[in-house]
Every structure is written in structure tokens, then in C-alpha cells.
Design an enzyme around this catalytic site. Structure first.
Site, PDB file in Angstrom:
ATOM      1  N   SER A   7      33.149  81.369   5.723  1.00  0.00           N
ATOM      2  CA  SER A   7      32.304  80.248   5.339  1.00  0.00           C
ATOM      3  C   SER A   7      31.103  80.138   6.281  1.00  0.00           C
ATOM      4  O   SER A   7      31.271  79.937   7.489  1.00  0.00           O
ATOM      5  CB  SER A   7      33.097  78.946   5.399  1.00  0.00           C
ATOM      6  OG  SER A   7      32.201  77.855   5.385  1.00  0.00           O
ATOM      7  N   HIS A  32      31.549  82.727   1.548  1.00  0.00           N
ATOM      8  CA  HIS A  32      31.781  81.360   1.087  1.00  0.00           C
ATOM      9  C   HIS A  32      30.597  80.487   1.487  1.00  0.00           C
ATOM     10  O   HIS A  32      30.249  80.378   2.663  1.00  0.00           O
ATOM     11  CB  HIS A  32      33.074  80.847   1.719  1.00  0.00           C
ATOM     12  CG  HIS A  32      33.569  79.556   1.157  1.00  0.00           C
ATOM     13  ND1 HIS A  32      34.280  79.473  -0.029  1.00  0.00           N
ATOM     14  CD2 HIS A  32      33.471  78.290   1.613  1.00  0.00           C
ATOM     15  CE1 HIS A  32      34.600  78.209  -0.261  1.00  0.00           C
ATOM     16  NE2 HIS A  32      34.121  77.458   0.720  1.00  0.00           N
ATOM     17  N   ASP A  34      29.169  76.737   1.328  1.00  0.00           N
ATOM     18  CA  ASP A  34      29.547  75.338   1.119  1.00  0.00           C
ATOM     19  C   ASP A  34      28.325  74.488   0.815  1.00  0.00           C
ATOM     20  O   ASP A  34      27.442  74.329   1.657  1.00  0.00           O
ATOM     21  CB  ASP A  34      30.243  74.800   2.371  1.00  0.00           C
ATOM     22  CG  ASP A  34      31.652  75.340   2.506  1.00  0.00           C
ATOM     23  OD1 ASP A  34      32.422  75.228   1.534  1.00  0.00           O
ATOM     24  OD2 ASP A  34      31.983  75.884   3.577  1.00  0.00           O
ATOM     25  N   MET A  36      27.027  70.777  -0.080  1.00  0.00           N
ATOM     26  CA  MET A  36      27.439  69.366  -0.004  1.00  0.00           C
ATOM     27  C   MET A  36      26.225  68.475  -0.230  1.00  0.00           C
ATOM     28  O   MET A  36      25.135  68.769   0.261  1.00  0.00           O
ATOM     29  CB  MET A  36      28.030  69.076   1.385  1.00  0.00           C
ATOM     30  CG  MET A  36      29.147  70.025   1.780  1.00  0.00           C
ATOM     31  SD  MET A  36      29.901  69.513   3.333  1.00  0.00           S
ATOM     32  CE  MET A  36      30.961  70.936   3.668  1.00  0.00           C
ATOM     33  N   HIS A  65      30.838  77.107  -3.225  1.00  0.00           N
ATOM     34  CA  HIS A  65      31.770  75.971  -3.304  1.00  0.00           C
ATOM     35  C   HIS A  65      30.956  74.695  -3.397  1.00  0.00           C
ATOM     36  O   HIS A  65      30.388  74.230  -2.404  1.00  0.00           O
ATOM     37  CB  HIS A  65      32.657  75.997  -2.043  1.00  0.00           C
ATOM     38  CG  HIS A  65      33.639  74.868  -1.971  1.00  0.00           C
ATOM     39  ND1 HIS A  65      34.340  74.570  -0.817  1.00  0.00           N
ATOM     40  CD2 HIS A  65      34.048  73.958  -2.895  1.00  0.00           C
ATOM     41  CE1 HIS A  65      35.137  73.534  -1.045  1.00  0.00           C
ATOM     42  NE2 HIS A  65      34.966  73.141  -2.283  1.00  0.00           N
ATOM     43  N   MET A  67      30.532  71.003  -3.467  1.00  0.00           N
ATOM     44  CA  MET A  67      31.131  69.698  -3.155  1.00  0.00           C
ATOM     45  C   MET A  67      30.064  68.655  -3.458  1.00  0.00           C
ATOM     46  O   MET A  67      29.480  68.034  -2.562  1.00  0.00           O
ATOM     47  CB  MET A  67      31.580  69.672  -1.684  1.00  0.00           C
ATOM     48  CG  MET A  67      32.838  70.505  -1.456  1.00  0.00           C
ATOM     49  SD  MET A  67      33.074  70.936   0.281  1.00  0.00           S
ATOM     50  CE  MET A  67      32.010  72.372   0.378  1.00  0.00           C
ATOM     51  N   MET A 136      42.170  72.782  -1.451  1.00  0.00           N
ATOM     52  CA  MET A 136      41.607  72.353  -0.154  1.00  0.00           C
ATOM     53  C   MET A 136      42.754  72.064   0.815  1.00  0.00           C
ATOM     54  O   MET A 136      43.666  71.296   0.497  1.00  0.00           O
ATOM     55  CB  MET A 136      40.752  71.097  -0.328  1.00  0.00           C
ATOM     56  CG  MET A 136      39.430  71.306  -1.043  1.00  0.00           C
ATOM     57  SD  MET A 136      38.347  72.565  -0.333  1.00  0.00           S
ATOM     58  CE  MET A 136      38.070  71.923   1.327  1.00  0.00           C
ATOM     59  N   ASP A 174      41.139  76.739   1.640  1.00  0.00           N
ATOM     60  CA  ASP A 174      39.902  76.479   2.384  1.00  0.00           C
ATOM     61  C   ASP A 174      40.117  75.307   3.326  1.00  0.00           C
ATOM     62  O   ASP A 174      40.388  74.185   2.885  1.00  0.00           O
ATOM     63  CB  ASP A 174      38.794  76.167   1.366  1.00  0.00           C
ATOM     64  CG  ASP A 174      37.441  75.914   1.996  1.00  0.00           C
ATOM     65  OD1 ASP A 174      37.284  76.156   3.204  1.00  0.00           O
ATOM     66  OD2 ASP A 174      36.536  75.478   1.257  1.00  0.00           O
ATOM     67  N   GLY A 176      40.759  75.072   7.883  1.00  0.00           N
ATOM     68  CA  GLY A 176      41.724  75.274   8.963  1.00  0.00           C
ATOM     69  C   GLY A 176      42.465  76.598   8.906  1.00  0.00           C
ATOM     70  O   GLY A 176      43.543  76.730   9.489  1.00  0.00           O
ATOM     71  N   SER A 197      35.203  78.480  11.062  1.00  0.00           N
ATOM     72  CA  SER A 197      35.176  78.563  12.534  1.00  0.00           C
ATOM     73  C   SER A 197      35.994  79.730  13.078  1.00  0.00           C
ATOM     74  O   SER A 197      35.648  80.287  14.117  1.00  0.00           O
ATOM     75  CB  SER A 197      35.620  77.242  13.152  1.00  0.00           C
ATOM     76  OG  SER A 197      36.615  76.633  12.390  1.00  0.00           O
TER      77      SER A 197
HETATM   78  C1  DX5 Z   1      35.037  72.171   4.235  1.00  0.00           C
HETATM   79  C2  DX5 Z   1      34.503  73.456   3.672  1.00  0.00           C
HETATM   80  C3  DX5 Z   1      35.085  74.658   4.290  1.00  0.00           C
HETATM   81  C4  DX5 Z   1      34.819  74.809   5.773  1.00  0.00           C
HETATM   82  C5  DX5 Z   1      35.974  75.563   6.380  1.00  0.00           C
HETATM   83  O1  DX5 Z   1      34.640  71.118   3.442  1.00  0.00           O
HETATM   84  O2  DX5 Z   1      34.751  73.524   2.288  1.00  0.00           O
HETATM   85  O3  DX5 Z   1      34.710  75.829   3.596  1.00  0.00           O
HETATM   86  O4  DX5 Z   1      33.645  75.493   6.048  1.00  0.00           O
HETATM   87  O5  DX5 Z   1      35.807  75.591   7.753  1.00  0.00           O
HETATM   88  P1  DX5 Z   1      37.004  75.924   8.752  1.00  0.00           P
HETATM   89  O6  DX5 Z   1      37.500  77.303   8.374  1.00  0.00           O
HETATM   90  O7  DX5 Z   1      36.363  75.873  10.069  1.00  0.00           O
HETATM   91  O8  DX5 Z   1      38.061  74.877   8.538  1.00  0.00           O
HETATM   92 ZN    ZN Z   2      34.459  75.454   1.268  1.00  0.00          ZN
END
Ligand code: DX5
Ligand code: ZN
Length: 218
Positions: A7, A32, A34, A36, A65, A67, A136, A174, A176, A197
Site C-alpha cells: 500500500s 494497493h 488507497d 480516501m 481501494h 474509501m 478490512m 488489508d 496490520g 508500513s
Molecule cells: C487503511 C488502508 C490500508 C493501509 C494499510 O485504511 O486501507 O491499505 O494502507 O496499512 P498498514 O499495512 O500499515 O496497516
Molecule cells: Zn487499503
């Protein structure tokens, strides 16, 4: 076969194209992205212009993705920008069937996602229509959050549904995901792992990807 989708939310935005090239060379299976809107989730990230700017420099599958509250209204923009796969949330305001049809008619793979408080039943009716389901494993909005282990029950239930209906769905997790959480996610039936991360937070991305892949393989 496990697929890894780093991501870019955790990448260095000041050199995004370079970061994308780096994970592509390091063996990522997809990228990936993200998106938002500050409304569906409390954070704002990137839009179609950035996706379009990254597209010419990468051969990776762009796993977008969304959101955002009104995904249906933005399918054309992300299709034009070069998305290969678009995930939208079942909790969004758009009609899921119309959104899936719109994604398909643009030649893009459709996927549906559910947030931690949403039961699997909410997505079950759409399983035969999509290529992938995204479970999620954190509340959407931010990278670097702690993996919510009970979400794996949803992964198992969805894998069972997919098997029972002969759908061969991709199931993505997705939030952690790292070397410690990947094994349980894979064991529950997830085959596409997003990691922000745990990949971009490491200096050696190839090693980070290899370690997550090995952990998931068990
Ligand atoms: C959270 C995102 C994830 C995020 C994951 O809303 O959809 O894709 O980047 O990040 P890590 O892998 O650090 O939890
Ligand atoms: Zn995501």
C-alpha cells in the site's frame, strides 16, 4: 499462491514514482492505492490524477481501494487513470450492483469490501458478481494500525462461501498485515495480502516482501 499488494499510503509521497518502481523491482504482485475522501473516512489521500501520473511508469496491476462515499460517480475517472482493479465499500452510498456493472463495463476487475463492523452477510449476495472481496482488518482511514484478529472469522466464512459456490474468489486482507499476522490471514483463506508500513516502512523492500511471503506460506 499468495499475492502481495504493497500500500503506497506508507510510501514517501515526495518520491512516489520511485517508491512504486522500488516495490515493483522488489517483487510486489500488485500495487494497493488507497483513495480516501475525508467523508467516508476521516482522512484524505490521493485521487485519479496521481493514479494517472504513476501509470506510465509501472507495469504492476493497480489495485485501487476506494474509501469514498460515492464510488459509482468516480469509476470512470479511475478507469481513465489506469486502474486495473477497483474495490469499493458495501457501506458506501452507491448501489453495489450498479457499481459492479459499471466497473466491469470499463474492463476493470470489480471487488467489494467490508469494514470491521459490517457482517459478512452484507457482501454475500454480491460474491458471484465480483473477482475479489476485501476484508478490512483495521478500521479504514489510516496506515500503521493494529490488526483486528477476529476479522479472520469473516475471511474463513467467505472462503467457505466461495468454495461452496465454486467461485474461486480472491480474498484480500488489508490493515496490520506483517510477518506476524500474515500466517493466520493466509491460514484463514486470504490469498491477497495488503501491507503498507510492513513494506514501505522497511529500508529493504525486497526483504520485507520476501519475509511476509515466506511467513504466509507457513
Ligand atoms: C487503511 C488502508 C490500508 C493501509 C494499510 O485504511 O486501507 O491499505 O494502507 O496499512 P498498514 O499495512 O500499515 O496497516
Ligand atoms: Zn487499503
Amino acid at each position: 499462491m499468495i499475492k502481495l499488494s504493497p500500500s503506497i499510503l506508507s510510501a514517501d509521497f515526495a518520491k512516489l514514482a520511485e517508491e512504486v518502481r522500488c516495490v515493483e523491482q522488489a517483487g510486489a504482485d500488485m500495487l494497493h492505492i488507497d483513495v480516501m475522501d475525508g467523508h467516508f473516512v476521516p482522512n484524505i489521500t490521493i485521487g485519479p490524477a496521481v493514479v494517472g501520473a504513476l501509470r506510465p511508469g509501472s507495469g504492476l496491476l493497480f489495485d485501487v481501494h476506494l474509501m469514498i462515499t460515492h464510488p459509482l460517480d468516480y469509476i470512470d475517472a479511475f478507469a481513465d487513470a489506469g486502474a486495473d482493479l477497483i474495490t469499493f465499500h458495501v457501506e458506501s452510498a452507491s448501489d453495489p450492483v450498479r457499481t459492479i456493472e459499471k466497473i466491469r463495463c470499463r474492463g476493470i476487475l470489480p471487488a467489494i469490501s467490508l469494514s470491521p463492523d459490517t457482517p459478512v452477510e452484507a457482501v454475500v449476495p454480491y460474491l458471484p458478481l465480483v473477482r475479489m472481496v476485501l476484508v478490512m482488518t483495521v478500521y479504514p482511514g489510516f496506515g500503521g494500525q493494529k490488526f483486528i484478529e477476529p476479522m479472520l472469522e469473516k475471511v474463513s466464512a467467505l472462503r467457505a462461501c466461495s468454495d461452496a459456490q465454486g467461485l474461486a474468489l480472491d480474498i484480500q486482507v488489508d490493515g496490520g498485515i506483517d510477518c506476524a499476522t500474515a500466517p493466520a490471514a493466509a491460514a484463514a483463506g486470504a490469498n491477497v495480502l495488503v501491507a503498507g508500513s510492513a513494506v514501505f516502512g522497511k529500508a529493504d523492500r525486497a526483504e520485507a516482501l520476501r519475509r511476509i511471503r515466506e511467513a504466509a506460506a507457513g
